[in-house]
Design a protein around this motif. Structure first.
Motif, short mmCIF file in Angstrom:
data_model
loop_
_atom_site.label_atom_id
_atom_site.label_comp_id
_atom_site.label_asym_id
_atom_site.label_seq_id
_atom_site.Cartn_x
_atom_site.Cartn_y
_atom_site.Cartn_z
N GLY A 20 0.77 -1.26 0.07
CA GLY A 20 -0.09 0.21 -0.22
C GLY A 20 0.84 1.18 -0.05
O GLY A 20 0.26 2.28 0.25
N LEU A 21 1.90 1.15 -0.26
CA LEU A 21 2.88 2.49 -0.43
C LEU A 21 2.80 2.95 -1.49
O LEU A 21 3.28 4.06 -1.73
CB LEU A 21 4.60 2.03 0.08
CG LEU A 21 4.65 2.15 1.34
CD1 LEU A 21 4.38 0.85 2.22
CD2 LEU A 21 6.18 2.03 1.54
N LEU A 22 2.51 2.27 -2.43
CA LEU A 22 2.06 2.68 -3.99
C LEU A 22 0.93 2.20 -4.81
O LEU A 22 0.71 0.83 -4.43
CB LEU A 22 3.44 2.53 -4.81
CG LEU A 22 3.54 2.85 -6.21
CD1 LEU A 22 3.63 4.36 -6.38
CD2 LEU A 22 4.97 1.94 -6.90
N THR A 23 0.26 3.09 -5.52
CA THR A 23 -0.96 2.37 -6.11
C THR A 23 -0.71 2.43 -7.56
O THR A 23 0.63 3.27 -7.86
CB THR A 23 -2.30 3.22 -5.93
OG1 THR A 23 -1.95 4.85 -6.56
CG2 THR A 23 -2.65 3.69 -4.52
N GLU A 24 -1.29 1.68 -8.11
CA GLU A 24 -0.98 1.71 -9.83
C GLU A 24 -1.11 2.89 -10.47
O GLU A 24 -0.44 3.32 -11.02
CB GLU A 24 -1.65 0.48 -10.40
CG GLU A 24 -1.72 -0.97 -10.05
CD GLU A 24 -2.25 -1.92 -10.67
OE1 GLU A 24 -2.61 -1.98 -12.06
OE2 GLU A 24 -2.27 -3.30 -10.15
N GLU A 64 2.36 -2.18 8.91
CA GLU A 64 2.59 -1.05 7.89
C GLU A 64 4.22 -0.75 8.18
O GLU A 64 4.86 -0.65 7.20
CB GLU A 64 1.85 0.01 8.03
CG GLU A 64 0.24 0.04 7.68
CD GLU A 64 -0.51 1.02 8.11
OE1 GLU A 64 -1.43 1.21 7.34
OE2 GLU A 64 -0.37 1.65 9.03
N LEU A 65 4.57 -0.78 9.33
CA LEU A 65 5.95 -0.40 9.75
C LEU A 65 6.78 -1.47 9.41
O LEU A 65 7.86 -1.33 8.56
CB LEU A 65 6.10 -0.21 11.39
CG LEU A 65 7.60 0.05 11.56
CD1 LEU A 65 8.02 1.52 11.21
CD2 LEU A 65 7.58 0.16 13.04
N ALA A 66 6.53 -2.78 9.49
CA ALA A 66 7.48 -3.82 8.97
C ALA A 66 7.47 -3.92 7.49
O ALA A 66 8.74 -3.94 7.06
CB ALA A 66 6.74 -5.10 9.45
N ASN A 67 6.43 -3.40 6.68
CA ASN A 67 6.45 -3.66 5.20
C ASN A 67 7.23 -2.36 5.02
O ASN A 67 8.14 -2.51 3.93
CB ASN A 67 5.21 -3.44 4.77
CG ASN A 67 4.16 -4.58 4.61
OD1 ASN A 67 4.83 -5.86 4.76
ND2 ASN A 67 3.01 -4.44 4.91
N TYR A 68 7.11 -1.21 5.46
CA TYR A 68 7.86 0.05 5.00
C TYR A 68 9.39 -0.39 5.11
O TYR A 68 10.41 0.19 4.34
CB TYR A 68 7.35 1.23 5.98
CG TYR A 68 8.00 2.46 5.49
CD1 TYR A 68 7.18 3.69 4.79
CD2 TYR A 68 9.34 2.81 6.28
CE1 TYR A 68 7.75 4.68 4.53
CE2 TYR A 68 9.83 3.90 5.67
CZ TYR A 68 9.34 5.00 5.00
OH TYR A 68 9.68 6.16 4.79
N LEU A 69 9.77 -0.84 6.51
CA LEU A 69 11.02 -1.02 6.73
C LEU A 69 11.59 -2.20 5.83
O LEU A 69 12.79 -1.85 5.44
CB LEU A 69 11.37 -1.56 8.42
CG LEU A 69 11.08 -0.66 9.22
CD1 LEU A 69 11.05 -1.10 10.56
CD2 LEU A 69 12.20 0.48 9.15
N LYS A 70 10.70 -3.23 5.70
CA LYS A 70 11.40 -4.23 4.64
C LYS A 70 11.68 -3.59 3.03
O LYS A 70 12.79 -3.98 2.68
CB LYS A 70 10.19 -5.36 4.34
CG LYS A 70 10.53 -6.63 3.55
CD LYS A 70 9.48 -7.56 3.72
CE LYS A 70 9.67 -8.62 2.68
NZ LYS A 70 8.80 -9.87 2.80
#
Length: 181
Positions: A20-24, A64-70
């Protein structure tokens, strides 16, 4: 497969979209901007996407934080990735566990003194926001030698502490402001 190739052109992966950090739609616009622009530094587009994502949030869930950091940790541009991670410290209201996780992630990247100074600043600012200002905490805050921290202290300090800041502040502005108070 074709969309994946387009994503890779700017250094993005499917995880950006899945997390969810970027949409198409956002990506299509970025790709259009990239193709029209003289700026072919793909990290600028990814960093802008990190920043835009953070402006839409006040807090992040642990997921969300885990995804961002990954996503940031696996980016090919370490300096940009570190900047994206550091941005969380000032843009997002973090729990203590989230803050510790970010500090740990930054330390893993091992980018040295400037990064450590930012972490030290954020740690002491968190303490100043949540603890009573004791002489010991004031001394620790001064010891860091950071102007941002000392500016924050100006509103918390008692008269004796203000005298110390007036004498030993790291900038002339801090010394003058402490003297005026």
């Amino acid at each position: 497969k074709l969309y994946m190739e387009k994503l890779l052109k700017l250094g993005f992966t499917n995880l950006w979209i899945e997390a969810g950090l970027l949409t198409e739609q956002q990506f299509d616009k970025l790709l259009e901007d990239f193709d029209k622009s003289d700026d072919k530094n793909t990290e600028h587009y990814r960093f802008g996407t990190f920043r835009k994502y953070l402006t839409t949030k006040k807090v992040l869930t642990d997921s969300e934080l885990a995804n961002y950091l990954k996503i940031a940790s696996f980016d090919e541009d370490e300096i940009m990735a570190t900047s994206a991670i550091l941005a969380i410290l000032t843009e997002i209201e973090l729990t203590d566990l989230q803050f510790d996780k970010i500090c740990s992630e930054i330390e893993k990247l091992g980018l040295g003194t400037p990064t450590q100074k930012i972490i030290s600043r954020q740690k002491i600012l968190r303490r100043l926001k949540h603890e009573k200002l004791t002489d010991e905490l004031f001394a620790e805050s001064l010891q860091i030698g950071d102007s941002v921290t000392q500016l924050y202290l100006l509103d918390l300090a008692d008269n004796n502490q203000l005298l110390q800041l007036a004498e030993t502040g790291v900038t002339k502005v801090i010394k003058n402001m402490a003297t005026e108070k």
